[in-house]
Design an enzyme around this catalytic site. Structure first.
Site, PDB file in Angstrom:
ATOM      1  N   GLU A   1      -6.513  -8.000   0.053  1.00 19.39           N
ATOM      2  CA  GLU A   1      -7.169  -7.763   1.338  1.00 19.39           C
ATOM      3  C   GLU A   1      -8.640  -7.467   1.129  1.00 19.39           C
ATOM      4  O   GLU A   1      -9.012  -6.716   0.219  1.00 19.39           O
ATOM      5  CB  GLU A   1      -6.515  -6.584   2.079  1.00 19.39           C
ATOM      6  CG  GLU A   1      -5.082  -6.813   2.511  1.00 19.39           C
ATOM      7  CD  GLU A   1      -4.538  -5.620   3.289  1.00 19.39           C
ATOM      8  OE1 GLU A   1      -5.360  -4.819   3.796  1.00 19.39           O
ATOM      9  OE2 GLU A   1      -3.306  -5.492   3.382  1.00 19.39           O
TER      10      GLU A   1
ATOM     11  N   GLU B   1       0.782  -1.241   0.000  1.00 16.00           N
ATOM     12  CA  GLU B   1       0.000   0.000   0.000  1.00 16.00           C
ATOM     13  C   GLU B   1       0.814   1.293   0.000  1.00 16.00           C
ATOM     14  O   GLU B   1       0.676   2.122   0.899  1.00 16.00           O
ATOM     15  CB  GLU B   1      -0.955   0.015   1.191  1.00 16.00           C
ATOM     16  CG  GLU B   1      -1.989  -1.089   1.123  1.00 16.00           C
ATOM     17  CD  GLU B   1      -2.981  -1.044   2.275  1.00 16.00           C
ATOM     18  OE1 GLU B   1      -2.685  -0.403   3.304  1.00 16.00           O
ATOM     19  OE2 GLU B   1      -4.052  -1.657   2.147  1.00 16.00           O
TER      20      GLU B   1
END
Length: 831
Positions: free
Chosen positions: A702, A597
């Site tokens: 995720e 991320e």
């Protein structure tokens, strides 16, 4: 590893998207300022950075928020701005000796000295005072006898002198010369009187010694037990109200607390123990020891304790080792173990001398490890890429598979034709507050313990033992058995750069997590699970969120040390790629992540893409054949259609999808939430996964079945929730399905134990999860976030699986997109 901005659709569906963007990334009061809970005082938080893209961090003057405790605590003197008043007070103190604190203390000390010198603690006279009184009374009784004796002596002398004179003067025959006393006789008579006087004086001098001897033979205490008289409720008039002991007294050299001896205390300023067996009543012998019977008693007590400890300690060690052995056989639960017993039974029968002296006490010494289960404890200092292989076995077996739907490890996985069904190990080797709140909840908000960086810094020298105990207890072999039994086939394992090294003044626990990572990979191999390596925290922090290790400014590719941290992150990949390019990892580590991320909404996109290309070429040059993943950086997936067109081969795009961090999606009711997944997300993922209309092979790294943001610390430590309208300070807007119509939404239901969930709610949660499995299965597959949590039930695959709101087998769901959405009964929308 969720944060308050993790969904790529964070701004879609907002009532005012531009307002929301400004709120988060420009000058967000939520991040810039906090408020005192009682005084509503506005202040800047520590370590706040005005702009996440700035290169420097301004410092703020804490004096602006100086707190005067006098208003709340009467013990704190009020600050006076009256200079003249203070001058008058000082002058009065100088004029009156009683008003001077030091003079008062001296007077009190003297008065207390006189009082303690006369009376004991119980109000009775001291021994010395009684001695003086006895001597005074004895002297008073002896005084009349002395006076009579002296009078008789004087009369005898006068008679003798008168008789002698008369004899010399008389002419009578009887007094004639023949009868006169000679000078010798007179001298003898005078000597007789002198001897008598000397004997009397000797008797007078002997009398005090005899009296002292009689006093020593008196009983110290009577037959009846005596107790100290209680302190009077009111101090007698004229008596000082001095404290028993005072810090000020001790600092100024005043007497210590009186050491009491039976029968009364010694004089003030006296703190000597008397040897009770042979005290002669004097003040000499300050080196006297405690009585023999007391010393004997303590020796007996110590001896008994030694015997007890000699029995208890071996038994405890044996039971601890037996407990560890039982855990190895049955597979201990991965729930947090509150015991402090290490798992070191595998050291039994081994000698510490097998570890070279130069390595003893180092990271390679198993006798320093908290957990030695399933490690090869034969010493080796061999490294690959500069990283140790200590703990690994020299042989391995890649013939295992998790279930019949998946090929064994020594055969290729059919990526693209069969979806990945995996889970994450979040919060384990890269600590995240909402997953393991127990590590954070015992600190005050003033401590600002909000991430792994501040936690390790606060723990100081105990950080290594505390963090390693978490590593050993949070995930165990049993977890990998459960993953296999749940029908899963991949595991995404989070770890951070401090598993390899630390820099500068990093407080992180260095290198210990490395061996736990290696052991986890071996557990995956044992049960046929393939591994996705996920570097969750890299030097400088790639997003400034707590799950990168340190919340705050992005220091990777940004700021003063941006280029330095760029190189450090490449050095990190140079080492670990050499290590995982070994033949033993070829079949088990099939996906290799570069960085989790990176916040490309704040970082220069081209800089991130260039680093991605350099890192991919580096690891592939070092022998990595696994698929390399690049995260979408929270950019709209449609933008990735034109990005990295000339990328290296064998790369996956990684996207993370949540509905609860987007205020336009968290307000959807249960049915509409499922529709969003099966309509919008399904088509979006399917398109981006193609090379013709999208980017190419895409995984969802995720996602979760959480339908609220209610989990403790989910939005950062100390932050509220959108669900209840407490997320933004100064903004009480509630984001939930019944916010406009009522009733009020509450986190109580979402945070309740799973055993309290209604059947309708469990049905929704499972349908919601299976819809996402269906949507992400149109691409390369999915990894659920996360496998295990301490208390956040809607974020734990294991908890959902064991409590009946996750499919029994991940490859056999009850619902898929295209099916009719089932009824959830009378489930309220605010639930």
């Amino acid at each position: 590893m969720p944060s308050h901005s993790r969904s790529r659709d964070r701004y879609r569906g907002e009532r005012d998207p531009s307002r929301r963007y400004r709120e988060v990334y420009d000058d967000d009061d939520d991040d810039d300022f906090d408020y005192h809970p009682r005084e509503r005082r506005r202040y800047r938080r520590d370590d706040y950075q005005h702009d996440i893209r700035s290169h420097e961090s301004p410092n703020y003057n804490d004096d602006l928020n100086e707190y005067d405790a006098a208003a709340e605590d009467p013990a704190v003197p009020l600050r006076s701005h009256d200079v003249e008043g203070r001058r008058r007070e000082r002058s009065r103190a100088g004029e009156s000796p009683i008003a001077s604190p030091s003079r008062r203390d001296r007077n009190r000390g003297g008065e207390e000295y006189r009082r303690h010198g006369t009376y004991g603690d119980g109000g009775s006279p001291t021994r010395a005072m009684r001695d003086r009184r006895h001597r005074s009374r004895d002297g008073q009784r002896a005084r009349p006898r002395d006076m009579d004796r002296e009078a008789r002596r004087q009369r005898r002398r006068e008679r003798a002198r008168g008789a002698a004179a008369m004899k010399h003067k008389s002419s009578d025959s009887t007094n004639s010369g023949s009868h006169l006393l000679s000078a010798d006789a007179l001298a003898k008579l005078r000597s007789h009187y002198d001897e008598e006087d000397q004997r009397e004086r000797s008797q007078e001098q002997e009398q005090p010694r005899l009296e002292s001897k009689r006093q020593r033979k008196r009983p110290i205490v009577g037959d009846e037990p005596q107790a100290l008289a209680p302190f009077p409720d009111e101090t007698p008039r004229g008596q000082s109200k001095g404290r028993i002991v005072s810090g000020a007294y001790l600092e100024e050299g005043h007497p210590e607390m009186e050491v009491r001896h039976r029968g009364g205390g010694g004089p003030a300023m006296e703190a000597r123990w008397r040897k009770e067996g042979n005290w002669d009543g004097t003040m000499e012998g300050s080196d006297a020891q405690p009585p023999f019977w007391k010393r004997k008693k303590w020796w007996i007590v110590i001896g008994v304790l030694v015997v007890v400890l000699a029995i208890v300690i071996p038994v405890a060690v044996v039971m601890s080792k037996k407990h560890g052995h039982d855990d190895d056989k049955s597979g201990s639960s991965s729930s947090v173990d509150n015991s402090d017993s290490p798992y070191i039974s595998s050291l039994d029968g081994l000698s510490h001398d097998s570890i070279p002296e130069s390595a003893q006490g180092s990271i390679l010494d198993p006798w320093t490890w908290y957990d030695t289960r399933d490690f090869n404890l034969t010493f080796t200092n061999e490294t690959v890429g500069g990283l140790p292989i200590m703990g690994l076995n020299s042989t391995w077996d890649d013939s295992t598979r998790p279930n019949d739907n998946v090929p064994p490890l020594n055969e290729s996985f059919p990526y693209g034709s069969q979806p990945i069904r995996g889970v994450n190990l979040g919060g384990w080797l890269s600590i995240e507050p909402f997953i393991v709140p127990s590590l954070f909840e015992n600190y005050s908000s003033k401590d600002r313990i909000i991430d792994e960086y501040t936690l390790c810094k606060k723990l100081g020298s105990s950080a290594a033992s505390t963090i390693e105990k978490h590593y050993a207890d949070f995930i165990s072999e049993q977890d990998f058995i459960d993953m296999r039994d749940a029908g899963l086939d991949h595991v995404r394992i989070q770890f951070s750069y401090w598993a390899v090294t630390t820099y500068d003044d990093d407080p992180y626990v260095a290198k210990i997590s490395w061996r736990y990572l290696l052991r986890a990979i071996e557990y995956c191999r044992k049960y046929g699970l393939r591994v996705n390596l996920d570097p969750h925290g890299i030097p400088g922090s790639q997003n400034g969120w707590n799950h990168s290790g340190r919340e705050g400014v992005i220091g990777w590719l940004n700021g003063t040390d941006g280029q330095l941290n760029r190189q450090r992150s490449l050095d990190f990949h140079n080492q670990i790629s050499q290590f995982f390019a070994q033949p033993r990892y070829k079949n088990v580590v099939t996906i290799y992540g570069l960085v989790n991320e990176p916040l490309m909404l704040s970082l220069p996109v081209e800089d991130v893409l260039n680093w991605t290309t350099d890192a991919t070429k580096l690891v592939q040059k070092n022998g990595i054949s696994a698929y390399v993943t690049v995260h979408d950086g929270f950019l709209n997936l449609s933008k990735w259609k034109q990005m990295l067109k000339d990328r290296p081969d064998r790369m996956f795009l990684d996207t993370h999808q949540y509905t609860i961090f987007n205020t336009g999606q968290i307000v959807l009711n249960h049915t509409d939430r499922v529709k969003l997944i099966c309509n919008d997300w399904y088509n979006m993922i399917k398109e981006i996964n193609t090379t013709s209309a999208g980017w190419g092979p895409t995984i969802c790294g995720e996602w979760s079945q959480a339908d609220t943001d209610c989990a403790q610390y989910l939005n950062n430590v100390g932050r509220g929730t959108r669900w209840e309208g407490t997320f933004a300070i100064g903004d009480s807007t509630v984001y939930c399905p019944t916010a406009d119509t009522g009733p009020t939404c509450s986190c109580a239901s979402a945070n309740a134990p799973p055993a309290d969930y209604s059947d309708g709610y469990k049905k929704f949660l499972q349908t919601y999860a299976e819809a996402q499995m269906s949507a992400f299965g149109t691409a390369q597959g999915w990894f659920y976030w996360t496998w295990h949590t301490e208390s956040a039930a809607q974020w734990s695959y294991k908890t959902a699986w064991k409590n009946g709101y996750m499919p029994k087998k991940a490859y056999a769901p009850d619902f898929k997109c295209g099916d009719d959405i089932p009824s959830f009964g009378d489930l309220p929308e605010y639930y």
